[in-house]
Design a protein around this motif. Structure first.
Motif, PDB file in Angstrom:
ATOM      1  N   ALA A 142       1.051  -1.304   0.130  1.00 29.25           N
ATOM      2  CA  ALA A 142       0.100  -0.237  -0.017  1.00 29.25           C
ATOM      3  C   ALA A 142       0.788   1.262   0.128  1.00 29.25           C
ATOM      4  CB  ALA A 142      -0.714   0.012   1.064  1.00 29.25           C
ATOM      5  N   HIS A 143       1.967   1.097   0.696  1.00 26.54           N
ATOM      6  CA  HIS A 143       2.774   2.326   0.729  1.00 26.54           C
ATOM      7  C   HIS A 143       3.637   2.823  -0.603  1.00 26.54           C
ATOM      8  CE1 HIS A 143       5.711  -1.029   0.824  1.00 26.54           C
ATOM      9  NE2 HIS A 143       6.595  -0.601   0.709  1.00 26.54           N
ATOM     10  N   GLU A 146       0.113   4.074  -3.023  1.00 28.23           N
ATOM     11  CA  GLU A 146      -0.466   5.411  -2.544  1.00 28.23           C
ATOM     12  C   GLU A 146       0.591   6.488  -3.058  1.00 28.23           C
ATOM     13  OE1 GLU A 146       1.628   5.295   1.996  1.00 28.23           O
ATOM     14  OE2 GLU A 146      -0.484   5.004   1.501  1.00 28.23           O
ATOM     15  N   ARG A 147       1.537   6.125  -3.803  1.00 31.41           N
ATOM     16  CA  ARG A 147       2.242   6.984  -4.164  1.00 31.41           C
ATOM     17  C   ARG A 147       2.230   7.260  -5.819  1.00 31.41           C
ATOM     18  NH1 ARG A 147       8.169   5.367  -2.306  1.00 31.41           N
ATOM     19  NH2 ARG A 147       8.878   7.280  -3.773  1.00 31.41           N
ATOM     20  N   HIS A 153      -3.406   5.839 -10.421  1.00 33.90           N
ATOM     21  CA  HIS A 153      -4.423   5.272  -9.488  1.00 33.90           C
ATOM     22  C   HIS A 153      -5.698   5.451  -9.652  1.00 33.90           C
ATOM     23  CE1 HIS A 153      -7.160   5.045  -6.071  1.00 33.90           C
ATOM     24  NE2 HIS A 153      -7.665   6.346  -6.327  1.00 33.90           N
ATOM     25  N   TRP A 181     -13.154   7.753  -4.671  1.00 32.10           N
ATOM     26  CA  TRP A 181     -11.760   7.474  -4.988  1.00 32.10           C
ATOM     27  C   TRP A 181     -10.862   8.279  -5.677  1.00 32.10           C
ATOM     28  CZ3 TRP A 181     -11.879   4.710  -0.603  1.00 32.10           C
ATOM     29  CH2 TRP A 181     -12.964   3.842  -0.655  1.00 32.10           C
ATOM     30  N   ARG A 187      -7.477   8.791  -3.451  1.00 33.96           N
ATOM     31  CA  ARG A 187      -6.371   7.851  -3.522  1.00 33.96           C
ATOM     32  C   ARG A 187      -5.755   7.567  -1.832  1.00 33.96           C
ATOM     33  NH1 ARG A 187      -0.990  10.429  -5.955  1.00 33.96           N
ATOM     34  NH2 ARG A 187      -1.242  11.549  -3.764  1.00 33.96           N
ATOM     35  N   ALA A 188      -5.545   8.323  -1.203  1.00 34.39           N
ATOM     36  CA  ALA A 188      -5.111   7.803  -0.032  1.00 34.39           C
ATOM     37  C   ALA A 188      -6.330   6.781   0.779  1.00 34.39           C
ATOM     38  CB  ALA A 188      -5.001   9.183   0.923  1.00 34.39           C
ATOM     39  N   TYR A 191      -6.133   3.249  -0.396  1.00 29.41           N
ATOM     40  CA  TYR A 191      -5.207   2.406  -0.397  1.00 29.41           C
ATOM     41  C   TYR A 191      -5.078   2.221   1.401  1.00 29.41           C
ATOM     42  CZ  TYR A 191      -4.091   2.829  -5.180  1.00 29.41           C
ATOM     43  OH  TYR A 191      -3.986   2.722  -6.451  1.00 29.41           O
ATOM     44  N   ARG A 192      -5.481   3.104   2.090  1.00 26.34           N
ATOM     45  CA  ARG A 192      -5.742   2.998   3.420  1.00 26.34           C
ATOM     46  C   ARG A 192      -6.654   1.639   3.816  1.00 26.34           C
ATOM     47  NH1 ARG A 192      -8.192   7.693   4.697  1.00 26.34           N
ATOM     48  NH2 ARG A 192      -6.122   8.816   4.275  1.00 26.34           N
TER      49      ARG A 192
END
Length: 274
Positions: A142-143, A146-147, A153, A181, A187-188, A191-192
């Motif tokens: 996810a990290h 999320e970029r 995305h 989304w 986006r954040a 994926y959170r």
């Protein structure tokens, strides 16, 4: 046309937006991911002709609170749902749950002390090795996801939504599903929530499925690519008194692909236990 009332419930995982319509026996509808209560827009009004129907967005989804630091695990969502039933004053509602909403409902019933009149599980996350493929890749990274640039995305999220339907969406429907989304905030949030969905939260109740104490109906799309038919068969075997119904041509989002067939099944009396 049924009048719709709405409100907000303050939960430990954030403010929950909810709506209610109709009168009569209470029915609660739980959505899954990457959806929101919007997915019930055709089902809820039809059920509200004879029932009081409650819909809500899980924390982290739709119109409910979405922010960094939220606990969006299935275990937390089940506690939120149990608290929401108390907030509404519902002691034994009928519950209809889709996708991860199935896991939320089952945890509430089997581990959190919630009480239902009956339970319908639609293409539900509930048992087996459900967190595979793209789902696992996103959850474990996810990290990185999320970029992604926002345009990349949104293309991924749209593709994921399209794959959930066996028959496709109208453009305005797809846009409405995708809307929460979009952008950097969306986006954040996307994926959170995926980053916190763990199979361990269903493993904790899988051995209890044989003890589900209420009439249980399972509805499954034959063309479900997220949770193919063997998942429905396994769930049916693990809840011995359950009834299983297939919807031909429908994918994971059975409410989108076959709303009339879903409603017909929801309107039927439960089969008598042997």
């Amino acid at each position: 046309m049924n009048a719709i009332s709405s409100g907000t419930h303050a939960s430990p995982s954030g403010a929950v937006h909810w709506e209610a319509q109709g009168e009569g026996e209470p029915v609660v509808l739980l959505h899954g991911t990457p959806f929101s209560s919007f997915i019930w827009r055709e089902i809820a009004p039809a059920l509200a002709r004879d029932h009081q129907v409650f819909t809500f967005d899980l924390p982290g989804y739709g119109r409910s609170e979405r922010r960094p630091g939220q606990d969006l695990r299935l275990a937390a969502q089940a506690r939120v749902f149990t608290g929401l039933l108390d907030h509404w004053g519902l002691e034994r509602p009928r519950v209809i749950a889709h996708d991860i909403g199935g896991a939320v409902a089952l945890r509430a019933l089997l581990l959190e002390g919630a009480r239902f009149a009956d339970l319908t599980l639609m293409d539900a996350v509930a048992c087996g090795d459900w967190g595979t493929g793209l789902f696992r890749l996103v959850r474990e990274n996810a990290h990185v996801f999320e970029r992604l640039p926002v345009y990349a995305h949104e293309a991924l999220a749209e593709s994921h939504l399209r794959f959930a339907s066996g028959r496709g969406y109208r453009p305005d429907t797809l846009a409405a599903h995708l809307d929460p989304w979009r952008g950097e905030e969306g986006r954040a949030a996307y994926y959170r929530q995926y980053g916190q969905l763990e199979q361990a939260d269903t493993d904790e109740f899988q051995h209890l499925l044989a003890t589900v104490p209420v009439p249980t109906r399972i509805i499954w799309g034959r063309e479900d690519g997220f949770l193919p038919p063997p998942f429905g068969e396994q769930l049916h075997a693990l809840i011995p008194h359950s009834e299983l119904h297939w919807i031909d041509g429908a994918g994971h989002a059975v409410q989108e692909d076959a709303p009339a067939q879903v409603l017909a099944l929801l309107s039927r009396p439960f089969e008598k236990r042997s």
